[in-house]
Design an enzyme around this catalytic site. Structure first.
Site, PDB file in Angstrom:
ATOM      1  CD  GLU A 145      55.726  18.816  64.305  1.00  0.00           C
ATOM      2  OE1 GLU A 145      55.322  18.052  64.596  1.00  0.00           O
ATOM      3  OE2 GLU A 145      55.987  18.934  62.627  1.00  0.00           O
TER       4      GLU A 145
ATOM      5  CG  HIS B  48      48.692  19.087  65.707  1.00  0.00           C
ATOM      6  ND1 HIS B  48      47.954  20.064  65.358  1.00  0.00           N
ATOM      7  CD2 HIS B  48      49.942  19.227  66.079  1.00  0.00           C
ATOM      8  CE1 HIS B  48      48.464  21.239  64.715  1.00  0.00           C
ATOM      9  NE2 HIS B  48      50.306  20.521  65.144  1.00  0.00           N
ATOM     10  CD  GLU B  49      51.888  17.176  68.162  1.00  0.00           C
ATOM     11  OE1 GLU B  49      53.673  17.244  66.643  1.00  0.00           O
ATOM     12  OE2 GLU B  49      51.780  18.291  68.399  1.00  0.00           O
TER      13      GLU B  49
ATOM     14  CG  HIS C 128      52.482  17.452  62.160  1.00  0.00           C
ATOM     15  ND1 HIS C 128      52.726  18.304  60.955  1.00  0.00           N
ATOM     16  CD2 HIS C 128      52.884  17.634  63.276  1.00  0.00           C
ATOM     17  CE1 HIS C 128      52.414  19.407  61.774  1.00  0.00           C
ATOM     18  NE2 HIS C 128      52.406  19.233  63.179  1.00  0.00           N
TER      19      HIS C 128
ATOM     20  CD  GLU D 258      52.511  23.273  62.646  1.00  0.00           C
ATOM     21  OE1 GLU D 258      51.471  22.266  63.555  1.00  0.00           O
ATOM     22  OE2 GLU D 258      54.093  22.545  63.230  1.00  0.00           O
TER      23      GLU D 258
ATOM     24  CG  ASP E 120      60.441  30.519  68.435  1.00  0.00           C
ATOM     25  OD1 ASP E 120      59.266  29.906  68.809  1.00  0.00           O
ATOM     26  OD2 ASP E 120      60.722  30.823  69.777  1.00  0.00           O
TER      27      ASP E 120
ATOM     28  CE1 TYR F 228      49.945  24.694  65.612  1.00  0.00           C
ATOM     29  CE2 TYR F 228      51.573  26.537  64.867  1.00  0.00           C
ATOM     30  CZ  TYR F 228      51.010  25.030  65.550  1.00  0.00           C
ATOM     31  OH  TYR F 228      52.784  24.790  65.700  1.00  0.00           O
TER      32      TYR F 228
HETATM   33  N1  BES Z   1      55.714  21.109  65.361  1.00  0.00           N
HETATM   34  C1  BES Z   1      55.008  21.508  65.953  1.00  0.00           C
HETATM   35  C2  BES Z   1      55.726  22.059  67.338  1.00  0.00           C
HETATM   36  C3  BES Z   1      56.451  22.769  66.843  1.00  0.00           C
HETATM   37  C4  BES Z   1      56.116  24.124  65.926  1.00  0.00           C
HETATM   38  C5  BES Z   1      58.074  23.258  67.096  1.00  0.00           C
HETATM   39  C6  BES Z   1      57.515  24.752  65.316  1.00  0.00           C
HETATM   40  C7  BES Z   1      59.010  23.883  66.597  1.00  0.00           C
HETATM   41  C8  BES Z   1      58.277  24.942  66.242  1.00  0.00           C
HETATM   42  C9  BES Z   1      53.707  20.585  67.121  1.00  0.00           C
HETATM   43  O1  BES Z   1      53.038  20.111  65.882  1.00  0.00           O
HETATM   44  C10 BES Z   1      52.892  21.903  67.230  1.00  0.00           C
HETATM   45  O2  BES Z   1      51.757  22.196  66.383  1.00  0.00           O
HETATM   46  N2  BES Z   1      51.985  21.456  68.400  1.00  0.00           N
HETATM   47  C11 BES Z   1      51.020  22.282  69.365  1.00  0.00           C
HETATM   48  C12 BES Z   1      50.435  21.079  69.421  1.00  0.00           C
HETATM   49  C13 BES Z   1      48.922  22.412  68.929  1.00  0.00           C
HETATM   50  C14 BES Z   1      48.547  22.874  68.148  1.00  0.00           C
HETATM   51  C15 BES Z   1      47.582  20.987  68.767  1.00  0.00           C
HETATM   52  C16 BES Z   1      52.077  22.595  70.468  1.00  0.00           C
HETATM   53  O3  BES Z   1      52.255  21.996  70.537  1.00  0.00           O
HETATM   54  O4  BES Z   1      50.991  22.889  71.476  1.00  0.00           O
HETATM   55 ZN    ZN Z   2      51.433  21.006  64.826  1.00  0.00          ZN
END
Ligand code: BES
Ligand code: ZN
Length: 612
Positions: free
Chosen positions: A276, A300-301, A304, A323, A378, A386
């Site tokens: 995002e 989703h993005e 954010h 999330e 991580d 989520y």
């Molecule tokens: N912000 C996240 C991606 C992220 C989280 C990067 C933690 C680094 C550390 C992004 O918004 C996300 O949640 N992406 C998910 C999308 C999904 C759940 C709709 C993905 O990449 O799968």
């Molecule tokens: Zn996210």
């Protein structure tokens, strides 16, 4: 993973910060603006130049986060940048996850300028050779700063508690275009020099850069897509509903505050579905299915822009505030734009994924307010923040009614706009602004259990999808032999039906049975990455050879961890599978992002060939 920083880095930064993942002494001294002047060197895989920080607060040393940066010199200015003088600095011992604190003898200076360069293996940057791009002619580079990788390409206070405005000048080879999570001042004419400005204060994990052979296509007045030339048309078509999504969220939760909302389609190595970055969401090309069936990721993005970018988690243990809220908002956007049936299907699939993951998880990691002391943030990226997070909000919505809940959320975004908050602060706000006027909900919902206990509370609200039940029944009918493929009424099925259909299949299926499905529905050739992943998982567990080639192609060409993880996991369950995993991984690894490499080196037991 245990790290040497088990006690946290706070000691090195003066008074302790709430954020265990930053060395910055932001309680005393805060960076308010970051000005970058960087040169992109594809040959050396290096960014180099200067980062000039505006600093506010108490006089004394400034402590920044760095990881694998080479610091050439540090200068400070007492006259707002008119003149600089050299300042003393030292780089502390490096922790493998957190990197090393950079302590600068700043005194009372208001500006600090660091001349530095990045490491070719910087964890927050992926340098892609031309063969890993769509066009195969030009190299590509993109950053991924969340959670704590901004420090691998910029020396700064890398904590979501600190917000900065930023500006940047970026020099690239003249045939390439640079884009950032900011206003583009220079336009996309290929001059080899680009300028950006982000006048709204954001946390460091949202600073983002990409450089490649990029074109732009508008999809609306304030929306558009950047992508490589071969991808741009398909991308613009796939994402044409973005403006409708924006209007849906604005209607529900208040104005979009960032001006434009563009998407950048990255090469398939991108380890996430989306990121995002403000004004410019980064997207995996695996979201382009051809039929808009996976655009919940855009919802989703986009969401954010409220939950995360506007109201931000204070520390990574509060990640669920980003999330969980976003996943909840995502489903509300999908409901507005594509209707309740689609949205409910998506939510049910998500809930099933969480319920699948939970039993194998350490109870401590099933908690929303997860303990990440001494760990890489991580490790907190699971289905829990989520899906359990969004389930909590949906349960609250159900208990107080949609109208009251929407009004609470609107106030929440207003109250905490451009601020960061902790789980405890949210808990207090929830009680005073919502639950105190809904005594029944306050009694029936155990907020403490939701936030601080493992597992899922019994009285959670889970929507039931009748449409998914249809797909599930069809799968069961075929599996138990009462229905032949020709008897299955799959007319009008969507991606979500097919996902449910494949996921319902019994774990063990003979090759002939899999071939029967494959002939009828063409799963091995599926262009939809979600369906393909579910199918390949099934073919791996049954050692179904006709899908071997598709499996290898997919693992070698796609770097999105959500797809790789279940496939490598499945391969690792048998001796033969482990051998294949090792073979495929050695081919795929050079194209994977550092974060994916970090995840999968351990998972497949990759051993670095001994250096001579
Ligand atoms: N912000 C996240 C991606 C992220 C989280 C990067 C933690 C680094 C550390 C992004 O918004 C996300 O949640 N992406 C998910 C999308 C999904 C759940 C709709 C993905 O990449 O799968
Ligand atoms: Zn996210």
């Amino acid at each position: 993973m245990l790290m040497s920083c088990a006690a946290g880095p706070a000691g090195s930064g003066g008074s302790p910060s709430r954020d265990l993942h930053s060395y910055a002494n932001s309680a005393q001294t805060r960076v308010t603006h970051v000005a970058l002047d960087l040169e992109v060197d594809f040959g050396e895989r290096r960014l180099s130049g200067t980062c000039t920080l505006d600093v506010d607060g108490q006089d004394g040393d400034l402590v920044l986060d760095t990881r694998d940066l080479t610091i050439a010199s540090v200068d400070v200015s007492d006259d707002d940048g008119q003149s600089f003088r050299e300042a003393g600095f030292d780089v502390g011992p490096a922790d493998p996850v957190l990197g090393a604190p950079l302590r600068i003898q700043r005194g009372a200076a208001g500006k600090v300028r660091v001349a530095y360069s990045t490491d070719p293996g910087a964890g927050g940057i992926q340098w892609l050779a031309p063969r890993h791009t769509a066009g195969r002619k030009h190299p590509f580079l993109y950053s991924q700063s969340q959670a704590i990788q901004a420090r691998t390409w910029i020396p700064l206070q890398d904590s979501p508690e600190v917000r900065v405005t930023y500006s940047a000048r970026v020099r690239t080879p003249p045939e390439l275009v640079a884009v950032m999570s900011a206003e583009m001042l220079s336009g996309t004419a290929r001059t080899g020099e680009y300028e950006f400005r982000m006048p709204i204060a954001i946390p460091s994990y949202l600073i983002a850069l990409a450089v490649g052979d990029l074109e732009f296509a508008a999809t609306g007045e304030r929306t558009g897509v950047y992508a490589e030339p071969g991808v741009i048309e398909a991308a613009a078509r796939e994402f044409e509903d973005t403006e409708a999504m924006m209007q849906a969220v604005e209607e529900l939760y208040g104005p979009y505050r960032w001006g434009r909302y563009d998407l950048l389609v990255l090469p398939p190595a991108f380890p996430f579905g989306g990121m995002e970055n403000p004004r410019l969401t980064f997207v995996s090309p695996t979201v382009i299915a051809g039929d808009k069936s996976l655009v919940s990721l855009i919802a989703h993005e986009l969401a954010h822009s409220w939950s995360g970018n506007l109201v931000t988690n204070s520390t990574w243990r509060d990640f669920w505030l980003n999330e969980g809220f976003t996943t909840y908002l995502e489903s509300r956007i999908q409901e507005e734009v594509y209707g309740p049936e689609r949205s409910t299907m998506e939510v049910s699939l998500e809930v099933e994924a969480l319920e699948d993951e939970l039993p194998s998880m350490d109870p401590a990691d099933q908690v929303l307010h997860v303990d990440l002391a001494g760990r890489d943030p991580d490790e907190g990226v699971t289905e829990v923040p989520y899906v359990k997070g969004s389930m909590f909000l949906r349960t609250l919505e159900h208990a107080v009614g949609r109208e009251a809940f929407d009004s609470f959320l609107r106030d929440y975004f207003e109250e905490f706009a451009f601020r960061s908050l902790t789980t405890e602060e949210f808990e207090v706000y929830l009680d005073s602004e919502l639950l105190s006027s809904h005594p029944q909900a306050r009694q029936s919902i155990s907020v403490k259990e939701w936030l601080y206990e493992p597992g899922l509370p019994d009285n959670r609200h889970v929507p039931v999808s009748a449409a998914l039940d249809v797909a599930e029944e069809a799968a069961r009918g075929w599996a138990d032999g009462t229905l032949a493929v020709g008897d299955l009424d799959t007319e009008g099925w969507t991606t979500q039906h097919w996902q449910q259909f494949v996921r319902t299949m019994p774990e063990a299926l003979e090759a002939e049975r899999l071939a029967d499905l494959d002939r009828a529905f063409g799963f091995t050739d599926a262009g939809n990455a979600e369906i393909l992943t579910d199918w390949l998982k099934l073919t791996v567990s049954n050692q179904y050879a006709p899908a071997d080639e598709a499996l290898e192609n997919f693992l070698v060409s796609v770097g999105r961890r959500k797809f790789l993880r279940p496939l490598y996991d499945e391969l690792m369950t048998t001796e033969a599978g482990r051998k294949r995993a090792a073979e495929i991984y050695s081919k795929a690894r050079p194209g994977y992002h550092p974060l994916a490499i970090q995840t999968f080196d351990g998972l497949v037991g990759w051993a670095q060939p001994a250096e001579e």
